[in-house]
Design a protein around this motif. Structure first.
Motif, short mmCIF file in Angstrom:
data_model
loop_
_atom_site.label_atom_id
_atom_site.label_comp_id
_atom_site.label_asym_id
_atom_site.label_seq_id
_atom_site.Cartn_x
_atom_site.Cartn_y
_atom_site.Cartn_z
N VAL A 1 0.87 -1.17 0.00
CA VAL A 1 0.00 0.00 0.00
C VAL A 1 0.91 1.23 0.00
CG1 VAL A 1 -1.86 -1.22 1.18
CG2 VAL A 1 -0.15 0.02 2.52
N PRO A 2 0.39 2.42 -0.32
CA PRO A 2 1.25 3.59 -0.49
C PRO A 2 2.17 3.89 0.69
CG PRO A 2 -0.90 4.06 -1.40
CD PRO A 2 -1.01 2.72 -0.74
N SER A 3 1.64 3.84 1.92
CA SER A 3 2.49 4.14 3.07
C SER A 3 3.62 3.13 3.19
CB SER A 3 1.66 4.13 4.35
OG SER A 3 1.03 2.88 4.54
N GLU A 4 3.30 1.87 2.92
CA GLU A 4 4.28 0.79 3.02
C GLU A 4 5.35 0.90 1.93
OE1 GLU A 4 4.01 -4.12 3.25
OE2 GLU A 4 2.34 -2.94 2.45
N PHE A 5 4.91 1.18 0.70
CA PHE A 5 5.87 1.27 -0.40
C PHE A 5 6.75 2.51 -0.26
CE2 PHE A 5 7.28 2.17 -4.75
CZ PHE A 5 7.87 0.95 -5.06
N GLY A 6 6.13 3.63 0.14
CA GLY A 6 6.92 4.83 0.37
C GLY A 6 7.97 4.62 1.43
N VAL B 1 23.59 6.41 -7.14
CA VAL B 1 22.69 5.78 -8.11
C VAL B 1 21.33 6.47 -8.09
CG1 VAL B 1 23.81 3.51 -7.94
CG2 VAL B 1 21.86 4.05 -6.46
N ILE B 2 20.50 6.11 -9.07
CA ILE B 2 19.11 6.58 -9.13
C ILE B 2 18.20 5.48 -8.59
CG2 ILE B 2 17.26 7.40 -10.65
CD1 ILE B 2 19.71 9.25 -10.51
N ILE B 3 17.25 5.86 -7.74
CA ILE B 3 16.27 4.89 -7.25
C ILE B 3 15.04 4.95 -8.15
CG2 ILE B 3 14.80 4.21 -5.32
CD1 ILE B 3 16.77 5.50 -3.44
N SER B 4 14.53 3.77 -8.51
CA SER B 4 13.39 3.66 -9.42
C SER B 4 12.26 2.86 -8.76
CB SER B 4 13.84 2.96 -10.71
OG SER B 4 12.74 2.66 -11.54
N THR B 5 11.05 3.04 -9.25
CA THR B 5 9.91 2.25 -8.78
C THR B 5 9.30 1.47 -9.94
OG1 THR B 5 8.21 3.93 -9.24
CG2 THR B 5 9.35 4.06 -7.11
N HIS B 6 8.70 0.34 -9.62
CA HIS B 6 7.94 -0.45 -10.60
C HIS B 6 6.79 -1.10 -9.83
CE1 HIS B 6 7.61 -3.07 -14.32
NE2 HIS B 6 6.80 -3.67 -13.46
N CYS B 7 5.58 -0.58 -10.00
CA CYS B 7 4.45 -1.02 -9.18
C CYS B 7 3.38 -1.70 -10.04
CB CYS B 7 3.85 0.17 -8.45
SG CYS B 7 5.01 0.98 -7.31
N GLN B 8 3.07 -2.94 -9.68
CA GLN B 8 1.97 -3.65 -10.34
C GLN B 8 0.65 -3.23 -9.68
OE1 GLN B 8 4.34 -5.21 -13.06
NE2 GLN B 8 2.26 -6.01 -13.00
N SER C 1 -1.33 0.90 -7.93
CA SER C 1 -0.04 1.10 -8.59
C SER C 1 0.31 2.58 -8.76
CB SER C 1 -0.01 0.39 -9.95
OG SER C 1 -1.05 0.86 -10.78
N THR C 2 -0.65 3.40 -9.17
CA THR C 2 -0.37 4.83 -9.34
C THR C 2 -0.08 5.48 -7.99
OG1 THR C 2 -1.70 5.03 -11.36
CG2 THR C 2 -1.34 7.03 -10.08
N ALA C 3 -0.90 5.18 -6.98
CA ALA C 3 -0.69 5.75 -5.65
C ALA C 3 0.66 5.32 -5.08
CB ALA C 3 -1.81 5.32 -4.70
N ASN C 4 1.03 4.06 -5.26
CA ASN C 4 2.32 3.58 -4.77
C ASN C 4 3.48 4.27 -5.49
OD1 ASN C 4 1.16 1.81 -2.95
ND2 ASN C 4 1.37 0.02 -4.25
N THR C 5 3.33 4.44 -6.80
CA THR C 5 4.38 5.09 -7.59
C THR C 5 4.59 6.53 -7.14
OG1 THR C 5 3.91 3.68 -9.49
CG2 THR C 5 5.07 5.74 -9.93
N VAL C 6 3.50 7.26 -6.93
CA VAL C 6 3.61 8.65 -6.47
C VAL C 6 4.22 8.70 -5.07
CG1 VAL C 6 2.30 10.72 -5.86
CG2 VAL C 6 1.72 9.46 -7.93
N ALA C 7 3.82 7.76 -4.21
CA ALA C 7 4.41 7.70 -2.87
C ALA C 7 5.91 7.42 -2.95
CB ALA C 7 3.72 6.61 -2.04
#
Length: 635
Positions: free
Chosen positions: A273-278, A294-301, A307-313
């Motif tokens: 969930v967003p809080s957890e992924f953030g 390095v650059i940190i990246s996200t990839h959310c299913q 997925s959108t909320a997690n990516t923004v978080a």
């Protein structure tokens, strides 16, 4: 459900800390940007400030801000110079599009090499920073497609110096990595993206390896990728969302020392969930040795629709590369949607997210969405955010009244911002007396850039429709463009069709097809209905046994004279296979086709022939590649 914190006490009592982006600078990120869960639904604490064992960093404004009535966009900033492991502007967020790789793993979304190249060209116009063009080791066809994209799109530098990075996916083994490099090395900015699973369940049941073995494989394979001459290497710990944190810090530190330039943190099964992924991103940022390099990246299913909320978080927590797909297509429930993520940052980045911004040109969003929809055959649901058919439609009387008085009453984004023009606001009304110039102008307003040959084909299709309809709408034009331009390379073309059907006897169909050499082929057949009999007549000509998996039809506009769009999905009985990126299993390819016409049977046959053309084109290319390999071996 995910909510935005609106309690003023939360902002007033939470101490401010600071977060570094991808360098020494620290952007300010307001608390209102941070998603959290109601205590009744989750025991997770509010995501910010994130607790960590070392250098916790997050900078948030203390007071909530009133959101604008409608989206207000800041003046576009210049895209920073591309350096693989660094972004000079800590507020800039790279957009990594994986439509051509993860998106194509959607059932029925197989793309031909030509279609992949067309989509890659459009993604470049859209302004994505990185195009993950495919999984070169999965098949010879995918290898050639990635190579073609690297040679053309990967060298198309615009006047501002922008050219997309061309990336190829590989598993953590030398063969995959070498194959990926051979495909992408022709680009000005090539990248290898390699991955290995790190969660306990994956290591035990899929890999059957210990933590120490996985760390060694990851370290050595990143080092191998760098040894090939690739200076841009991305590493993903698959299923990071369910992986042990301390193990993640260890393996990520090792691949950084081995030469990784981007660390992608995937929520492979969409469980967070967003809080957890953030918090996961923030913890990795605080506890991984060498992370500042390095650059940190996200990839959310999108398995839970987050997925959108997690990516923004993730972006709020410090990720500066976001992996997305057009229309959110992808494995299972799909991926984070490019259009949703980009427009969220564009609407709120300046005010709520501390100035975060991307290099995307949003006016190309709608045309890119339509291209992907047509090529993959995967219809966008009507209520899909940003690009769905209902996204800018208003039926409620109260809403319509508000819209007539001020569009900002119910629209936070103007459709023109994403390249969607309202048909009822067009200054030009197209009909049977309209000429090429008027048609070309309207198509350009809709975002279509067609060459003279394509325009000529569309023009005569347009005149045929205009003879039967008083007014040709924008939806009609989009359907005609899709049917005329977004089509696979021709092997067979429908020339003529005649059907007889009803309650007095068997349905019969006569079909005339033209082959690639211009020869005519005619066949007749009977069936349970006009479409069935027509398809059987096509089968008699083409002589390729297939199974029809899906058939659907929609009306483009209202009215009895509407253009019908048909979509079919087929699988050859002698089906070709490709290698699945994550499981390594052979997957039977399916092929989709789209057809449009005012006659529903004609539309249906066009879709069927289009799907057959895709399948036959793929089969022929595979045959040529196999023959070339045999010739090389024998010589």
């Amino acid at each position: 459900m995910a909510t935005i914190c609106t309690d003023p006490k939360f902002y007033a009592t939470t101490p401010a800390t600071s977060i570094s982006a991808s360098g020494p600078s620290n952007p300010t990120i307001p608390h209102r940007s941070l998603l959290h869960f109601s205590p009744k639904l989750s025991s997770h604490p509010p995501p910010f400030p994130y607790a960590s064992t070392r250098k916790a960093t997050l900078s948030c404004s203390q007071q909530p801000q009133t959101p604008p009535i409608t989206a207000t966009y800041p003046t576009p900033k210049r895209r920073p110079e591309y350096i693989p492991n660094n972004i000079s502007d800590p507020s800039y967020v790279r957009i990594f599009d994986t439509t051509l790789r993860d998106g194509e793993q959607s059932p029925g979304a197989s793309l031909t090499s030509k279609e992949k190249l067309d989509i890659a060209r459009q993604l470049s116009k859209l302004g994505v920073d990185i195009i993950e063009a495919g999984f070169p080791a999965s098949s010879k066809d995918d290898f050639e497609a990635v190579k073609a994209i690297a040679k053309e799109v990967g060298n198309a530098v615009d006047k501002d110096g922008y050219v997309p990075v061309i990336c190829g996916l590989s598993r953590c083994n030398e063969k995959d990595i070498r194959t990926a490099w051979e495909a992408v090395k022709y680009a000005k900015r090539p990248r290898i993206h390699t991955f290995i699973a790190t969660s306990a369940i994956h290591m035990e049941y899929k890999l059957r390896k210990t933590k120490a073995e996985v760390v060694e494989i990851a370290r050595s394979m990143v080092k191998f990728a760098r040894s090939l001459g690739c200076e841009d290497v991305e590493f993903s710990p698959e299923d990071a969302g369910r992986s042990d944190r301390e193990f993640l810090y260890e393996i990520l530190g090792e691949v950084i020392r081995a030469g990784a330039t981007t660390l992608n943190i995937p929520d492979t099964v969409g469980i967070t969930v967003p809080s957890e992924f953030g918090k996961l991103i923030a913890d990795i940022k605080s506890n991984t040795p060498g992370i500042e390099n390095v650059i940190i990246s996200t990839h959310c299913q999108n398995d839970l629709g987050l997925s959108t909320a997690n990516t923004v978080a993730g972006a709020c927590a410090g990720a500066r590369q976001l992996e997305v797909t057009i229309n959110g297509i992808g494995e299972r429930a799909g991926n984070a949607s490019l259009e949703e993520v980009v427009m969220t940052l564009k609407c709120h980045g300046e005010v709520l997210f501390g100035g975060l911004y991307t290099g995307i040109n949003p006016r190309h969003i709608y045309i890119t969405s339509k291209m992907v929809e047509e090529y993959t055959g995967m219809h966008v649901q009507p209520h899909k955010a940003i690009v769905g058919a209902n996204a800018f439609a208003h039926e409620s009387g109260i809403h319509q009244d508000g819209m007539l008085k001020h569009k900002g009453t119910y629209e936070i984004i103007a459709p023109e911002d994403i390249g969607f023009e309202r048909s009822n606001e067009a200054g030009i009304v197209l009909g049977k007396l309209s000429g090429r110039h008027a048609l070309k102008k309207r198509l350009e307003e809709l975002g279509y850039e067609l060459d003279n040959e394509q325009l000529e084909g569309i023009f005569w299709r347009f005149k045929a429709v205009a003879d039967q309809k008083k007014r040709v709408t924008d939806a009609d034009l989009r359907a005609l463009v899709s049917d005329e331009v977004f089509q696979p390379e021709l092997v067979w073309k429908l020339q003529d069709l005649q059907v007889t059907c009803g309650t007095l006897g068997l349905s019969t169909a006569t079909v005339k097809l033209i082959d690639a050499n211009g020869r005519e082929h005619v066949a007749c057949s009977v069936g349970t209905g006009p479409v069935d009999s027509a398809y059987k007549a096509v089968d008699l000509i083409v002589k390729e046994p297939v199974t029809l998996l899906e058939y659907s039809m929609t009306a483009v506009t209202e009215g009895i004279d509407a253009i019908a769009t048909t979509r079919v999905l087929i699988r050859g009985d002698n089906s070709r296979t490709t290698t699945h990126a994550h499981t390594g299993e052979a997957v039977h390819r399916t092929f989709s086709g789209i057809g449009a016409g005012m006659d529903i049977v004609v539309s249906s046959v066009k879709a069927y022939v289009g799907a057959l053309n895709k399948m036959l084109g793929f089969k022929e290319k595979s045959r040529v590649n196999t023959a070339a390999e045999r010739t090389a071996i024998s010589s």
